[in-house]
Write an enzyme that holds these catalytic residues in place. Structure first.
Site, PDB file in Angstrom:
ATOM      1  N   HIS A 234      18.201   6.171  56.511  1.00 25.27           N
ATOM      2  CA  HIS A 234      18.404   6.280  57.957  1.00 25.27           C
ATOM      3  C   HIS A 234      19.452   7.319  58.333  1.00 25.27           C
ATOM      4  O   HIS A 234      19.216   8.195  59.177  1.00 25.27           O
ATOM      5  CB  HIS A 234      18.821   4.926  58.548  1.00 25.27           C
ATOM      6  CG  HIS A 234      17.880   3.805  58.236  1.00 25.27           C
ATOM      7  ND1 HIS A 234      16.510   3.974  58.196  1.00 25.27           N
ATOM      8  CD2 HIS A 234      18.094   2.500  57.972  1.00 25.27           C
ATOM      9  CE1 HIS A 234      15.932   2.818  57.909  1.00 25.27           C
ATOM     10  NE2 HIS A 234      16.869   1.920  57.764  1.00 25.27           N
ATOM     11  N   LYS A 328      28.489  -3.748  57.047  1.00 21.62           N
ATOM     12  CA  LYS A 328      28.141  -5.072  57.554  1.00 21.62           C
ATOM     13  C   LYS A 328      29.403  -5.803  57.996  1.00 21.62           C
ATOM     14  O   LYS A 328      30.502  -5.484  57.559  1.00 21.62           O
ATOM     15  CB  LYS A 328      27.416  -5.879  56.466  1.00 21.62           C
ATOM     16  CG  LYS A 328      25.993  -5.389  56.202  1.00 21.62           C
ATOM     17  CD  LYS A 328      25.269  -6.300  55.242  1.00 21.62           C
ATOM     18  CE  LYS A 328      23.811  -5.899  55.102  1.00 21.62           C
ATOM     19  NZ  LYS A 328      23.051  -6.067  56.364  1.00 21.62           N
TER      20      LYS A 328
END
Length: 483
Positions: A234, A328
């Site tokens: 990505h 995260k």
């Protein structure tokens, strides 16, 4: 060979991706009458189901994941669906699958969303059943390997049955509206392209923040880590779209040719130009969350955060750092690109009357990709007033919120566009093999550097923006992360 498929075969049809993205996207396309009436959708997975049971399964997924106002004609959509159970490791089962698919009038599109270990036996099974002819194209969902060698092994297996012009490697970020708007912003507006270079841009930041932890991806994520899960695909695709030269046309060959030039121009990352981290217990939006080791149930050296200072060594970008960070358990779910322009070379206001010259703030372009799709350009403007004590300036944003700018249009799932392109055979928003291999080549070198230098993840508290060293990575260059 160009064709619009009238059969779509979904491997992994009972999986999480199918429930959350694929079936809802296809139903939405059906509701908007964007797929022909004769397109049939065949699902396959290990689970034993009848056609009726699969349709009930799909109905539950649609009711859970697709907004009610986008379910038009859901009953008719469900009638498109059929199902065939399959163990991909057993070639003889593919004959029954071929019977279920039938003989397409125009062509077959296959979407392969399975474990990478099943790619090769699946390809062999398709060959055994005669499902690899000139009117068949293959779409591959990531992960496509864990390094360059394993990626090449997968690509070689697929290439044994399908030529490159019939292989569609998916990166769902390329289906997002704002990502495509980046191309429109650059190449449909005369004002930006003359400034889009090292003479006028100080640096670029790309941030992909997640608030979630492992969730249901425990085994995959601990073998992958943030750099392989997010940066390799990505983030490098976003970097390539920011940095690419103007393509001759908006077509698959022209766009992907320019992207791969950028990826091949990435400078090898030096020691001290990366920071890795792993989250510990903390709080996200006031709610206590466990640490990575607690969720995993054991100690691990897998990174859940990575920041990288990258360079594109070509004429346009020489000397411009690209700061990448992803992690995260960060404070916000956000994907954004920041283009920081240089300051004006001379302020005419420095000698204006008054006790002090106004502070000048360099222009900044903020491209929000998710959860909010917007484009914001910060400009210097005069504060209203008579200015008897000297002119006052302030940085003000010019905002374009995409939902407001285009009222009356649906916010589409990224997979809608990609599935439609797969059916119709447009590869522009899919990733070519040489792109994938250039990405892995750069990532493998970084990971080898971590191993050579004994670099292990630093801990950071959940709800923070990662290890303090990530802040220092940018600040030692006089740069602050956009937050």
């Amino acid at each position: 060979m160009s064709f619009t498929a009238d059969r779509l075969l979904l491997f992994g049809a009972t999986g999480d991706l199918s429930q959350r993205m694929l079936l809802p996207s296809l139903c939405a396309l059906h509701a908007d009458e964007l797929i022909a009436e004769d397109v049939k959708i065949i699902g396959t997975a290990r689970s034993e189901m009848t056609d009726a049971e699969f349709r009930n399964f799909a109905r539950e997924a649609l009711e859970k994941h697709l907004p009610a106002d986008r379910r038009g004609g859901m009953a008719e959509f469900l009638n498109r669906l059929s199902y065939q159970a399959l163990d991909a490791t057993k070639p003889d089962g593919f004959e029954s699958l071929a019977e279920k698919v039938g003989t397409p009038e125009r062509g077959l599109a296959i979407f392969l969303s399975t474990a990478p270990s099943l790619f090769e036996p699946t390809i062999k099974g398709l060959q055994h059943a005669g499902l690899v002819g000139e009117n068949v194209r293959m779409c591959l969902e990531k992960p496509l390997g864990t390094d360059l060698a394993s990626s090449c092994e997968i690509n070689d297996a697929v290439a044994s049955a399908f030529p490159e012009d019939r292989i569609f490697r998916i990166d769902h970020y390329l289906g997002k509206e704002t990502v495509q708007n980046l191309l429109a912003l650059r190449f449909a507006n005369i004002m930006f392209e003359p400034l889009w270079n090292a003479a006028h841009i100080d640096h670029v930041q790309i941030t992909v923040g997640e608030t979630v932890g492992l969730e249901s991806r425990v085994a995959y994520y601990d073998d992958s880590g943030a750099i392989r899960d997010m940066v390799q695909n990505h983030m490098l695709q976003l970097l390539a779209l920011v940095a690419m030269e103007p393509p001759g046309n908006f077509d698959a060959t022209s766009v992907r040719d320019e992207k791969v030039k950028v990826l091949r121009s990435l400078r090898d990352v030096k020691e001290g130009e990366t920071v890795t981290g792993q989250y510990r217990a903390g709080a996200i939006k006031g709610e206590a969350v466990p640490g990575y080791d607690d969720e995993l149930g054991k100690q691990s050296d897998t990174e859940t955060f990575v920041a990288i200072k990258a360079h594109v060594d070509n004429w346009r970008w020489k000397g411009v750092p690209f700061y990448l960070r992803t992690g995260k358990r960060l404070p916000e779910r956000v994907t954004e690109i920041i283009v920081q322009f240089r300051s004006v070379p001379h302020s005419i206001f420095a000698g204006a009357k008054g006790s002090s010259a106004p502070k000048m703030v360099a222009n900044k372009l903020v491209i929000g990709i998710q959860p909010k799709e917007n484009i914001s350009l910060n400009l210097m403007a005069k504060v209203p007033g008579l200015d008897r004590d000297g002119i006052r300036l302030r940085s003000v944003p010019l905002d374009i919120a995409m939902p407001d700018a285009f009222t009356g249009t649906h916010k589409r799932i990224a997979y809608e566009r990609l599935l439609l392109d797969l059916i119709e055979g447009d590869q522009t928003l899919f990733v070519r093999r040489d792109e994938v291999e250039a990405q892995w080549n750069w990532i493998d070198a970084i990971r080898a550097g971590w191993s050579d230098h004994g670099q292990t993840p630093q801990t950071y508290t959940s709800g923070s923006w990662g290890p303090s060293a990530a802040i220092a990575l940018a600040e030692r260059d006089g740069v602050s992360w956009h937050e």
